[in-house]
Design a protein around this motif. Structure first.
Motif, short mmCIF file in Angstrom:
data_model
loop_
_atom_site.label_atom_id
_atom_site.label_comp_id
_atom_site.label_asym_id
_atom_site.label_seq_id
_atom_site.Cartn_x
_atom_site.Cartn_y
_atom_site.Cartn_z
N SER A 43 66.03 -81.00 31.93
CA SER A 43 66.25 -80.95 33.28
C SER A 43 66.85 -79.82 33.71
CB SER A 43 67.05 -82.04 33.78
OG SER A 43 68.19 -82.07 32.88
N VAL A 60 63.86 -77.74 34.44
CA VAL A 60 63.11 -78.02 35.71
C VAL A 60 63.83 -77.20 36.84
CG1 VAL A 60 62.82 -79.90 37.51
CG2 VAL A 60 62.21 -80.36 35.19
N PHE A 117 61.15 -78.63 28.66
CA PHE A 117 60.61 -79.50 29.72
C PHE A 117 58.77 -79.59 29.28
CE2 PHE A 117 57.50 -79.60 33.38
CZ PHE A 117 58.10 -80.83 33.91
N GLY A 119 67.14 -90.14 32.37
CA GLY A 119 68.64 -89.46 32.12
C GLY A 119 69.56 -90.58 31.47
N PHE A 134 73.56 -82.18 33.32
CA PHE A 134 72.12 -82.34 33.02
C PHE A 134 72.06 -83.33 31.85
CE2 PHE A 134 72.20 -77.91 34.62
CZ PHE A 134 71.39 -77.80 35.83
N GLY A 172 70.04 -85.85 34.17
CA GLY A 172 68.88 -84.96 34.27
C GLY A 172 67.52 -85.61 34.23
N ASP A 221 63.88 -86.53 31.37
CA ASP A 221 62.89 -85.92 30.58
C ASP A 221 63.20 -85.42 29.15
OD1 ASP A 221 60.83 -85.96 32.50
OD2 ASP A 221 61.58 -84.20 33.84
N PHE A 266 67.06 -90.12 37.35
CA PHE A 266 65.72 -90.04 38.10
C PHE A 266 65.39 -91.49 38.46
CE2 PHE A 266 61.39 -89.97 38.47
CZ PHE A 266 60.90 -88.85 39.13
N ARG A 294 60.54 -83.84 42.32
CA ARG A 294 60.42 -82.77 41.46
C ARG A 294 59.95 -81.54 42.53
NH1 ARG A 294 62.87 -83.87 37.22
NH2 ARG A 294 61.72 -84.99 35.55
#
Length: 334
Positions: A170, A173, A189, A217, A265, A269, A271, A327, A334
């Motif tokens: 994150s 990103v 990522f 997250g 994060f 965050g 991912d 998220f 995004r």
């Protein structure tokens, strides 16, 4: 430059079929080329679906088609990993712009098939369609490992663990959005970790409770565990493992133009695609579990504990502050 419009739908499907031949497995009775696939499994089927959409999960300038293919497959595999399943088959539904370069479309599919082959996964069918933006929907079929791991089996007293560092993707990103396209956080990522072996190992270990993958997250996904099991959780925020690159970036940022909180994060965050799991009687089992997971390629760390259900699903252990966020497809973009 050849485009999908210039060659047409069916030659593209034939190209996919040729690429998929290399991943054919003994469990495929009938693969690509018929109205449906016919497959053979030895155990209960474990099935999951995952979609990646341009403008929602990524921007085109962030990844090459090859990187996107690998990332899409690894993200989808994370759900099978969280259930302790063995990957077997994949179906791919692709939506592409008619003017998309043929080389890009082939690059995506080739990378996805190659990544799957390393995990014993065969592409056995799917669908292609024209559309205004790129999207890829993967349906993965696995078979149950030693046991099917669930998210509703956490109990008060369990310790909470994660299989690796959180927050790097994150943060990557955030950097990509700012126009910084290269660096270790951006690569976190682009290429999520594979935790198939870790999931299978967790399925063999007595005392493992709930398991979930951390995709939206840490706080969000842990909240799902708490809701499903009717418990709450306390997180020791300082014990959450962070990628060294995230710590370095936070330190450099604070010296230049104000501080950022790397733990934000990690908490919110997403991912990361690590596994979160709970463990009964951690004092007795912890070393054996950590050793087993290290053999599976990851360094798990304890980050908190499960407590009896309260009005606050997840809170910080230090001061009881309620933790919420993560998220959501009908929230953040995004």
């Amino acid at each position: 430059m050849k485009t999908l419009a210039s060659i047409g739908e069916f030659p593209f499907i034939e190209a996919i079929a040729k690429l998929a031949l290399a991943s054919r497995s003994r469990g495929v009775v009938v693969g690509i080329g018929d109205d449906a696939a016919c497959l053979r499994l030895q155990r209960d089927a474990v099935v999951t679906v995952d979609t990646v959409v341009e403008g929602v999960h990524f921007r085109r300038e962030w990844l090459s088609p090859h990187q996107l293919g690998r990332r899409a497959l690894r993200a989808a595999l994370s759900d099978l990993s969280a259930c302790g399943a063995v990957p077997c088959f994949a179906l791919l539904a692709l939506t592409l712009k008619p003017d998309a370069p043929l080389a890009d479309a082939r690059g995506f599919v080739s990378a996805l098939i190659g990544e799957g082959r390393k995990q014993g996964l065969a592409l056995v069918g799917g669908n292609v369609s024209a559309g205004p933006v790129f999207s890829a929907t993967l349906t993965l079929v696995g078979q149950r490992g030693r046991r099917f791991l669930r998210r509703d089996t956490a109990r008060a007293g369990d310790a909470i663990y994660v299989t690796g560092p959180l927050g790097g993707a994150s943060a990557g990103v955030a950097l990509l959005k700012a126009g910084e396209l290269q660096g270790p956080l951006q690569n976190a990522f682009r290429l999520p970790p594979l935790r198939v072996a870790a999931g299978l190992e967790l399925g063999r270990i007595a005392g493992v409770g709930a398991v979930i993958d951390v995709s939206d997250g840490l706080v969000q996904d842990l909240s799902h565990v708490c809701k499903a099991a009717h418990v709450s959780a306390e997180i020791d925020v300082e014990s959450i493992p962070l990628p060294p690159a995230l710590r370095r970036k936070a330190s450099a940022q604070s010296r230049r133009r104000g501080s950022i909180d790397p733990h934000a994060f990690a908490l919110f965050g997403g991912d990361d695609y690590e596994l979160l799991f709970t463990l009964r009687s951690p004092g007795r089992r912890s070393k054996a579990v950590l050793d087993a997971l290290e053999r599976a390629g990851c360094k798990a760390r304890p980050i908190g504990r499960i407590v009896p259900e309260t009005r606050v699903p997840v809170c910080a252990a230090a001061d009881g502050t309620a933790l919420t966020g993560g998220f959501s497809h009908f929230g953040k973009r995004r």
